[in-house]
Design a protein around this motif. Sequence first.
Motif, PDB file in Angstrom:
ATOM      1  N   LEU A  75       5.138   6.531 -58.257  1.00  0.00           N
ATOM      2  CA  LEU A  75       6.590   6.456 -58.125  1.00  0.00           C
ATOM      3  C   LEU A  75       7.268   7.691 -58.709  1.00  0.00           C
ATOM      4  O   LEU A  75       8.249   8.195 -58.149  1.00  0.00           O
ATOM      5  N   LEU A  76       6.771   8.190 -59.831  1.00  0.00           N
ATOM      6  CA  LEU A  76       7.353   9.396 -60.418  1.00  0.00           C
ATOM      7  C   LEU A  76       7.148  10.596 -59.506  1.00  0.00           C
ATOM      8  O   LEU A  76       8.031  11.452 -59.371  1.00  0.00           O
ATOM      9  N   ASP A  77       5.991  10.655 -58.851  1.00  0.00           N
ATOM     10  CA  ASP A  77       5.799  11.694 -57.824  1.00  0.00           C
ATOM     11  C   ASP A  77       6.837  11.541 -56.720  1.00  0.00           C
ATOM     12  O   ASP A  77       7.423  12.520 -56.247  1.00  0.00           O
ATOM     13  N   GLN A  78       7.078  10.299 -56.325  1.00  0.00           N
ATOM     14  CA  GLN A  78       7.993  10.027 -55.219  1.00  0.00           C
ATOM     15  C   GLN A  78       9.411  10.487 -55.522  1.00  0.00           C
ATOM     16  O   GLN A  78      10.110  10.983 -54.633  1.00  0.00           O
ATOM     17  N   VAL A  79       9.848  10.329 -56.773  1.00  0.00           N
ATOM     18  CA  VAL A  79      11.204  10.736 -57.126  1.00  0.00           C
ATOM     19  C   VAL A  79      11.258  12.155 -57.681  1.00  0.00           C
ATOM     20  O   VAL A  79      12.284  12.590 -58.217  1.00  0.00           O
ATOM     21  N   GLY A  80      10.146  12.889 -57.543  1.00  0.00           N
ATOM     22  CA  GLY A  80      10.135  14.297 -57.919  1.00  0.00           C
ATOM     23  C   GLY A  80       9.987  14.561 -59.397  1.00  0.00           C
ATOM     24  O   GLY A  80      10.358  15.634 -59.881  1.00  0.00           O
ATOM     25  N   LEU A  81       9.416  13.610 -60.143  1.00  0.00           N
ATOM     26  CA  LEU A  81       9.297  13.768 -61.590  1.00  0.00           C
ATOM     27  C   LEU A  81       7.863  13.559 -62.080  1.00  0.00           C
ATOM     28  O   LEU A  81       7.648  13.191 -63.242  1.00  0.00           O
ATOM     29  N   GLY A  82       6.901  13.799 -61.215  1.00  0.00           N
ATOM     30  CA  GLY A  82       5.513  13.609 -61.599  1.00  0.00           C
ATOM     31  C   GLY A  82       5.095  14.475 -62.776  1.00  0.00           C
ATOM     32  O   GLY A  82       4.209  14.092 -63.552  1.00  0.00           O
ATOM     33  N   ASP A  83       5.740  15.611 -62.944  1.00  0.00           N
ATOM     34  CA  ASP A  83       5.393  16.522 -64.042  1.00  0.00           C
ATOM     35  C   ASP A  83       6.150  16.221 -65.325  1.00  0.00           C
ATOM     36  O   ASP A  83       5.980  16.917 -66.325  1.00  0.00           O
ATOM     37  N   ARG A  84       6.994  15.174 -65.331  1.00  0.00           N
ATOM     38  CA  ARG A  84       7.772  14.838 -66.530  1.00  0.00           C
ATOM     39  C   ARG A  84       7.370  13.489 -67.111  1.00  0.00           C
ATOM     40  O   ARG A  84       8.120  12.897 -67.891  1.00  0.00           O
ATOM     41  N   ALA A  85       6.180  13.000 -66.772  1.00  0.00           N
ATOM     42  CA  ALA A  85       5.754  11.673 -67.208  1.00  0.00           C
ATOM     43  C   ALA A  85       5.718  11.544 -68.727  1.00  0.00           C
ATOM     44  O   ALA A  85       5.992  10.462 -69.273  1.00  0.00           O
ATOM     45  N   ASP A  86       5.395  12.621 -69.440  1.00  0.00           N
ATOM     46  CA  ASP A  86       5.267  12.558 -70.897  1.00  0.00           C
ATOM     47  C   ASP A  86       6.539  12.998 -71.627  1.00  0.00           C
ATOM     48  O   ASP A  86       6.555  13.074 -72.857  1.00  0.00           O
ATOM     49  N   ALA A  87       7.595  13.301 -70.880  1.00  0.00           N
ATOM     50  CA  ALA A  87       8.864  13.693 -71.494  1.00  0.00           C
ATOM     51  C   ALA A  87       9.602  12.450 -71.990  1.00  0.00           C
ATOM     52  O   ALA A  87       9.336  11.322 -71.560  1.00  0.00           O
ATOM     53  N   TYR A  88      10.544  12.685 -72.903  1.00  0.00           N
ATOM     54  CA  TYR A  88      11.416  11.619 -73.392  1.00  0.00           C
ATOM     55  C   TYR A  88      12.782  11.743 -72.716  1.00  0.00           C
ATOM     56  O   TYR A  88      13.162  12.831 -72.264  1.00  0.00           O
ATOM     57  N   PRO A  89      13.534  10.641 -72.611  1.00  0.00           N
ATOM     58  CA  PRO A  89      14.807  10.694 -71.899  1.00  0.00           C
ATOM     59  C   PRO A  89      15.745  11.812 -72.355  1.00  0.00           C
ATOM     60  O   PRO A  89      16.419  12.427 -71.529  1.00  0.00           O
ATOM     61  N   PHE A  90      15.780  12.111 -73.655  1.00  0.00           N
ATOM     62  CA  PHE A  90      16.703  13.145 -74.136  1.00  0.00           C
ATOM     63  C   PHE A  90      16.333  14.535 -73.610  1.00  0.00           C
ATOM     64  O   PHE A  90      17.153  15.458 -73.656  1.00  0.00           O
ATOM     65  N   GLN A  91      15.110  14.672 -73.097  1.00  0.00           N
ATOM     66  CA  GLN A  91      14.663  15.956 -72.557  1.00  0.00           C
ATOM     67  C   GLN A  91      14.981  16.096 -71.065  1.00  0.00           C
ATOM     68  O   GLN A  91      14.656  17.114 -70.468  1.00  0.00           O
ATOM     69  N   LEU A  92      15.621  15.098 -70.488  1.00  0.00           N
ATOM     70  CA  LEU A  92      15.920  15.093 -69.059  1.00  0.00           C
ATOM     71  C   LEU A  92      17.410  15.252 -68.816  1.00  0.00           C
ATOM     72  O   LEU A  92      18.235  14.857 -69.638  1.00  0.00           O
ATOM     73  N   SER A  93      17.756  15.771 -67.653  1.00  0.00           N
ATOM     74  CA  SER A  93      19.154  15.781 -67.223  1.00  0.00           C
ATOM     75  C   SER A  93      19.566  14.366 -66.826  1.00  0.00           C
ATOM     76  O   SER A  93      18.724  13.472 -66.643  1.00  0.00           O
ATOM     77  N   GLY A  94      20.873  14.168 -66.656  1.00  0.00           N
ATOM     78  CA  GLY A  94      21.350  12.862 -66.213  1.00  0.00           C
ATOM     79  C   GLY A  94      20.779  12.469 -64.864  1.00  0.00           C
ATOM     80  O   GLY A  94      20.424  11.309 -64.638  1.00  0.00           O
ATOM     81  N   GLY A  95      20.683  13.430 -63.956  1.00  0.00           N
ATOM     82  CA  GLY A  95      20.119  13.138 -62.642  1.00  0.00           C
ATOM     83  C   GLY A  95      18.653  12.752 -62.724  1.00  0.00           C
ATOM     84  O   GLY A  95      18.196  11.842 -62.018  1.00  0.00           O
ATOM     85  N   GLN A  96      17.913  13.425 -63.586  1.00  0.00           N
ATOM     86  CA  GLN A  96      16.504  13.072 -63.765  1.00  0.00           C
ATOM     87  C   GLN A  96      16.365  11.687 -64.385  1.00  0.00           C
ATOM     88  O   GLN A  96      15.503  10.903 -63.975  1.00  0.00           O
ATOM     89  N   GLN A  97      17.217  11.373 -65.360  1.00  0.00           N
ATOM     90  CA  GLN A  97      17.161  10.035 -65.962  1.00  0.00           C
ATOM     91  C   GLN A  97      17.453   8.957 -64.925  1.00  0.00           C
ATOM     92  O   GLN A  97      16.816   7.896 -64.926  1.00  0.00           O
ATOM     93  N   GLN A  98      18.411   9.217 -64.030  1.00  0.00           N
ATOM     94  CA  GLN A  98      18.712   8.214 -63.012  1.00  0.00           C
ATOM     95  C   GLN A  98      17.556   8.063 -62.036  1.00  0.00           C
ATOM     96  O   GLN A  98      17.274   6.952 -61.565  1.00  0.00           O
ATOM     97  N   ARG A  99      16.852   9.157 -61.746  1.00  0.00           N
ATOM     98  CA  ARG A  99      15.673   9.046 -60.878  1.00  0.00           C
ATOM     99  C   ARG A  99      14.562   8.256 -61.561  1.00  0.00           C
ATOM    100  O   ARG A  99      13.833   7.506 -60.902  1.00  0.00           O
TER     101      ARG A  99
END
Length: 263
Positions: A140-164
């Motif tokens: 699913l993370l691959d599907q929403v374009g975030l397969g490379d951010r699996a080990d990141a924490y929410p504060f390290q993401l943009s708002g758009g990435q968090q919504q994805r």
Amino acid sequence: MTDTTAQPAEPARVRVHGLEKSFGDQHVLRGIDFEARRGTSTVLLGPSGSGKTTVLRSLNVLETPEAGVIGIDDVEIDFARLPAGKAGRKESARLRAQSGMVFQAHNLFPHRTVLENVVEGPVVAQRRPREEAVADARTLLDQVGLGDRADAYPFQLSGGQQQRVGIARALALKPRAVLFDEPTSALDPELVGEVLAVIKDLAAEGWTMVIVTHEIRFAQQVADQVLFLDGGVIVEQGTSAQVIGDPQQDRTRRFLSRIRDHG
């Protein structure tokens, strides 16, 4: 994005009949009726306070209507006859399990990684094996374009990435229908497109979706049917070409004109 996708197990048919809801003296829903066919996108438009978010929250039984029927495939509740206590909560939980909800706010667990946020529901709520849930979450993370951010924490993401991530989390529960409550309203304008692109992909894959949004151009692109609500009733419904492109009701025309002027 990658071509790896998680397909809906079996998209649902959603039925709503005679939905009534009040908050104190405020009569918010006044006999709402509509049907969303399998694998279609239904967009709810309307001014603030029109009842559209209450309809969406009722589908997921986050709000409990006083009357009316909601059915998602073979799971159906007649709210006028919903039993009190444990029996009623069990019926509500069965209906709630048929859909996944994506909220305005991302509501991610800040102390857990992206992967852990997506895995939480399947493992804790559905008691699925962790190994299976992790594999699904990575897909699913691959599907929403975030397969490379699996080990990141929410504060390290943009708002758009968090919504994805929020979308991936909803899909991880393998819902029969996906409900979106103004999924871009909390985002900076430059981040809106990346979230809408994911939702368009889901529409193309055949998910049944009910979407509350103020994004008129997006509604035109994704909606199989549009419902315009005002004062707790459906004022106008039809295809996006009918309701947005050629509205018949003056109230609809005035709303769309105002939205376009502000846009």
